[in-house]
Design a protein around this motif. Structure first.
Motif, PDB file in Angstrom:
ATOM      1  N   ILE A 150     -22.464   0.740   6.010  1.00 32.41           N
ATOM      2  CA  ILE A 150     -23.715  -0.015   6.160  1.00 32.41           C
ATOM      3  C   ILE A 150     -23.554  -1.444   5.683  1.00 32.41           C
ATOM      4  N   ALA A 193     -11.121   4.625   0.029  1.00 31.24           N
ATOM      5  CA  ALA A 193     -12.576   4.517   0.094  1.00 31.24           C
ATOM      6  C   ALA A 193     -13.058   3.778   1.336  1.00 31.24           C
ATOM      7  N   SER A 194     -12.121   3.210   2.120  1.00 29.12           N
ATOM      8  CA  SER A 194     -12.547   2.406   3.271  1.00 29.12           C
ATOM      9  C   SER A 194     -12.518   3.195   4.580  1.00 29.12           C
ATOM     10  N   GLU A 226     -14.452   7.164  -4.240  1.00 28.16           N
ATOM     11  CA  GLU A 226     -14.718   5.749  -4.497  1.00 28.16           C
ATOM     12  C   GLU A 226     -14.703   5.581  -6.014  1.00 28.16           C
ATOM     13  N   ASP A 250       0.852  -1.194   0.000  1.00 31.90           N
ATOM     14  CA  ASP A 250       0.000   0.000   0.000  1.00 31.90           C
ATOM     15  C   ASP A 250       0.881   1.235   0.000  1.00 31.90           C
TER      16      ASP A 250
END
Ligand SMILES: Cc1cc2nc3c(=O)[nH]c(=O)nc-3n(C[C@H](O)[C@H](O)[C@H](O)COP(=O)(O)OP(=O)(O)OC[C@H]3O[C@@H](n4cnc5c(N)ncnc54)[C@H](O)[C@@H]3O)c2cc1C
Length: 398
Positions: free
Chosen positions: A67, A60-61, A331, A50
């Motif tokens: 949800i 994006a995490s 995202e 990474d």
């Protein structure tokens, strides 16, 4: 919580040493860490790269909450995928002795004729999924956090919940490491070069050689996936946090997540996880495409904030409609809104798990499992045709 999410996942187990491969996973968001867990668990020699730390707040995490839903309007094929993902989330929590998913239930709220509300109710009925439909009076009694109009209903999904995404990434990373995966953080991959008998992964420190490479680079996907920018577009999402007037009412024990469809504002809403406020992600505002992830603006237009605050004032009676915190992330979205998970059409030693299109967190364990199947055999009984990379005939060029 629905009972069918409680038993253990029975997917593939460790492979023999003979079939063990050297695998690079590029990207350590939730997709890369889940893939690394599944690959290492099956006996592969896994190295994860990474460009930042794991977890990090760039990808994006990140962002405090996500949800999980089991009644999925996006397509009937996702339902079994989600059921198995739910089992794997429980397995991960059990193995790591941690809690990353609160089963607070979930509501889809709106006029019963709204296509999304109708689709959720239809999906639940068609697939015999546990649910309840509440009219406005029942909603006001049971879930007063959500101010509803007289003609609105709430479809309640008892198998829904809220994740703590950073803790989830950490748990998946640590479970992979427990099975032998190695992490190379702060190491940007510059190129992937398929060669005869091996695949080279280039970083500033030089080339490393692997049998297979998994591309899980989230919104940065276009750089290494071989898909051009029009197929996986980095898209900006914004959320705000609004102070609660009654903390107890907004705890996950008392408040389900919600997806709201209303003429004056649509949103995703999460129970209070920070002890002070509720996070709301407006859907009625523009989600602009960016020409590159690195161009993500930190500045949010005042009109957007005002519009979100107006929707909160109108629809969330027990919150102070002043955003005390606003954040923004990207995202990768595909044109059809379905992820890209499958073997690269160009080189079958490269497996793609990108373009999650705002959906990827909840079913990331199953994406990881499918990726591990694909690395081992080139096929997966759990792969969804809707995610097949070859559907974009002109896309791949890796
Ligand atoms: C605001 C927001 C709300 C969302 N809400 C939900 C939700 O409620 N439920 C749900 O299921 N999903 C939701 N999603 C979608 C879900 O969070 C994403 O699909 C998922 O987190 C994507 O994970 P990822 O691993 O693909 O990407 P990322 O988390 O972005 O991970 C990619 C990683 O790759 C690394 N990387 C990129 N390029 C390189 C390189 N060249 N070399 C080395 N490393 C590299 C990055 O540093 C990054 O850490 C939401 C997304 C956003 C942004």
């Amino acid at each position: 919580m629905s009972t069918d999410t409680q038993s253990s996942h029975t997917g593939s187990q460790s492979s023999s040493a003979a079939s063990s491969k050297r695998v690079a996973v590029i990207g350590a968001g939730i997709i890369g860490t889940m893939a690394a867990w599944q690959l290492a668990k099956r006996g592969h020699d896994v190295t994860v790269f990474d460009q930042w730390n794991t977890p990090n707040d760039r990808g994006a995490s990140a962002g405090e909450s996500r949800i999980f839903r089991t009644i999925y309007k996006e397509g009937p094929e996702y339902v079994e995928f989600l059921r198995k993902s739910g089992q794997m989330w429980l397995e991960l929590e059990s193995e790591q002795d941690t809690r990353v998913l609160e089963w607070c239930g979930g509501l889809t709220i709106g006029h019963p004729d709204h296509p999304d509300v109708a689709a959720v109710a239809d999906r639940a009925r068609e697939q015999d999924l546990e649910h309840r439909v509440l009219d406005a009076a029942a909603m006001r009694k049971e879930f007063p956090q959500y101010g509803v109009d007289d003609d609105e209903v709430g479809v309640f999904d008892p198998g829904a919940g809220v994740f703590r995404p950073e803790l989830a990434v950490l748990a998946a990373r640590d479970e992979g490491i427990r099975h032998g995966a190695q992490y190379r953080t702060y190491t940007r991959v510059l190129n992937i070069r398929p060669l005869a008998g091996t695949v080279a992964v280039d970083t500033a420190e030089g080339a490393s050689l692997f049998d297979s490479v998994v591309v899980a680079t989230g919104p940065w996907a276009e750089e290494l996936s071989g898909f051009d920018a029009s197929l996986i577009r980095p898209t900006q999402l914004v959320a705000g946090w609004y102070p609660v007037r009654d903390l107890d009412m907004h705890q996950p024990t008392n408040m389900p997540i919600a997806i709201r469809r209303h003429p004056e504002g649509g949103y995703s809403c999460f129970p209070c996880l920070d002890g002070a406020s509720v996070k709301i992600l407006p859907h009625h505002l523009r989600w602009p495409h960016l020409s590159s992830v690195d161009e993500l603006p930190r500045f949010i237009e005042p009109d957007s904030i005002r519009s979100a605050e107006a929707a909160v004032a109108r629809l969330m009676p027990h919150l102070d409609p002043t955003a005390i915190r606003v954040s923004t992330w990207t995202e990768g979205f595909t044109p059809d809104g379905a992820p890209i998970v499958g073997t690269s059409p160009v080189d079958d030693r490269i497996v793609l798990a990108v373009g999650m299109s705002g959906q990827g967190f909840k079913f990331s364990p199953m994406v990881g499992s499918v990726v591990a199947d694909l690395v081992a055999t080139g096929t997966s009984p759990d792969a969804l045709a809707i995610m097949d990379p070859s559907r974009f005939s002109t896309g791949a060029a890796t």
